[in-house]
Motif scaffolding. Structure first.
Motif, short mmCIF file in Angstrom:
data_model
loop_
_atom_site.label_atom_id
_atom_site.label_comp_id
_atom_site.label_asym_id
_atom_site.label_seq_id
_atom_site.Cartn_x
_atom_site.Cartn_y
_atom_site.Cartn_z
N HIS A 115 0.84 -1.19 0.00
CA HIS A 115 0.00 0.00 0.00
C HIS A 115 0.88 1.25 0.00
N GLY A 127 -1.00 3.93 4.85
CA GLY A 127 -1.87 3.09 5.66
C GLY A 127 -1.42 3.00 7.09
N THR A 152 -0.69 -5.44 3.23
CA THR A 152 -1.52 -6.53 3.75
C THR A 152 -0.83 -7.83 3.36
N ALA A 202 -11.36 -4.96 -0.50
CA ALA A 202 -10.75 -3.63 -0.63
C ALA A 202 -11.54 -2.59 0.17
N THR A 203 -10.81 -1.70 0.82
CA THR A 203 -11.42 -0.65 1.61
C THR A 203 -11.65 0.60 0.76
N ARG A 226 -10.22 3.39 1.26
CA ARG A 226 -8.88 3.95 1.02
C ARG A 226 -8.23 3.31 -0.21
N GLU A 227 -8.33 1.98 -0.33
CA GLU A 227 -7.72 1.28 -1.45
C GLU A 227 -8.44 1.60 -2.77
N GLU A 252 -7.07 4.89 -3.80
CA GLU A 252 -5.72 4.74 -4.36
C GLU A 252 -5.78 4.24 -5.80
N THR A 253 -6.75 3.38 -6.09
CA THR A 253 -6.89 2.84 -7.44
C THR A 253 -7.18 3.93 -8.46
N SER A 264 -5.32 9.68 -2.59
CA SER A 264 -4.96 9.10 -1.30
C SER A 264 -5.45 9.92 -0.10
#
Length: 377
Positions: free
Chosen positions: A201, A204, A235, A330-331, A333-334, A337-338, A342
């Motif tokens: 990540h 995080g 993770t 996936a959260t 946040r993720e 990011e995608t 951020s």
């Protein structure tokens, strides 16, 4: 397990992980190998790195021949919600299956090795598509030939479908030969033997270790190992009973896991006598000729890929028609990011994951499949 790599070697490994092309990966891996100290503690690491480098060089050479017109293509650019390699022995019915599931123009013939090049086609599942790739036979009936091009395609894919014909009296032995061929090249179809998946990540809350098995090491051991590689946000999923050395292999991509479905084709022959496969390998008895048994294959592929569809939207605007395909866990946040963001404040969600429409959630919230997400920055 290496815990004292010099900063230069770590930087080269990170460069390799970020490389997008085969040429860039080769260069970064060569530099990494040169920067790693040579002693007993680095033997496994260097073995995996050199093995992966040999594979990459082979891929580069075949791609070079293709560009010169002297050889067929190895890789097919990914499309859709996931790329699935269809592999198997000669005359198992791979091309018939491809014809049944997609609109691809394939050669269906009783003659072995009639498929000589990989052929892509798109399979519809609800509002998304999966890219299937029909491949030449991965092994010969005699067992004295292995197609390294097909192995490369399988390694590059998101999942694998193994097709075994029930007209083969020794179909279970043939399946075992296919699986053994994959595993000898570092392609695992089951996590029960031990596998480590590392998802880096950009930011995080440190290292999150999730145990799905019973390895002989602790969460602190994992954090210490990753810190030696200057990895502080990731993770880490632990399956089966791997060793800490498998962290090295995971970072170098020497060993990779591919979720797999085994299709025993030609159901009309009534020759199926059962199969003993790991619990995490799904198998189905089907007929590519009639379509029997294939009704839920799209759903099965969706499930083994462990993905979800998220429809993003901007404030006061309708959601995008095309979903974002992302890991099922996936959260928010993720997801941000995608789409290259951020610094998020919060998100609003609509759908099965929401207690009520427009529910406000934080960055660590995990939305469900088909949820609509509006991210506020």
């Amino acid at each position: 397990m290496v815990t004292n790599l010099p900063a230069e070697a770590i930087a080269k490994l990170n460069k390799y992980s970020d490389a997008k092309t085969v040429e860039d990966k080769i260069k970064a891996l060569e530099e990494f190998i040169s920067a790693v100290p040579k002693h007993k503690g680095t033997e496994n690491l260097l073995y995996w790195a050199r093995s992966r480098l040999a594979e990459l060089r082979q891929e580069e050479e075949k791609e070079r021949r293709k560009k010169k017109g002297g050889g067929p293509r190895i890789f097919i650019e990914k499309a859709g919600a996931g790329q699935i390699a269809i592999i198997g022995p000669p005359n198992s019915g791979k091309s018939s299956l491809m014809s049944r599931l997609t609109n691809a123009k394939v050669v269906i013939s009783p003659n072995p090795f009639s498929t000589t090049d990989p052929i892509p086609g798109m399979m519809q599942y609800e509002d998304i598509q999966f890219q299937l790739i029909d491949t030449p036979p991965i092994i010969s009936n005699e067992g004295n030939y292995v197609n390294t091009r097909v192995l490369a395609i399988a390694r590059n894919s998101d999942a694998i479908i193994i097709v075994i014909g029930l007209d083969d009296e020794n179909y279970l032995n043939t399946l075992k030969r296919v699986i053994d061929t994959l595993e000898k090249r570092g392609i695992m179809i089951s996590m029960q033997k031990g596998y480590i998946r590392i998802i880096k990540h950009r930011s995080g809350n440190g290292i999150n270790v999730v145990f799905y098995g019973k390895p002989k090491f602790t969460e602190e051991d994992v954090k210490k190992a990753l810190s030696s590689y200057r990895i502080f946000n990731a993770t880490v999923e632990i399956y089966g009973e791997p060793s800490l050395d498998d962290i090295d292999a995971s970072l170098i991509n020497a060993i990779t896991y591919k979720p797999t479905i085994v299709l025993f084709n030609k159901k009309d022959l009534n020759n199926f006598k059962g199969a003993d496969l790991p619990k995490d390998v799904l198998y189905k008895v089907v007929s590519a000729k009639t379509g029997e048994g294939l009704e839920d294959l799209g759903k099965d592929i969706f499930n083994i890929l462990k993905i979800k569809r998220i429809y993003t939207k901007k404030p006061n605007a309708p959601p995008d028609k095309d979903p974002l395909i992302i890991r099922e866990d996936a959260t928010i946040r993720e997801i941000a990011e995608t789409i290259n963001h951020s610094n998020i404040k919060y998100a609003k969600i609509w759908g099965k994951g929401a207690k009520y429409d427009g529910q406000r959630v934080g960055p660590d919230f995990i939305p469900k499949d088909k949820d609509i997400v509006e991210i506020r920055f």
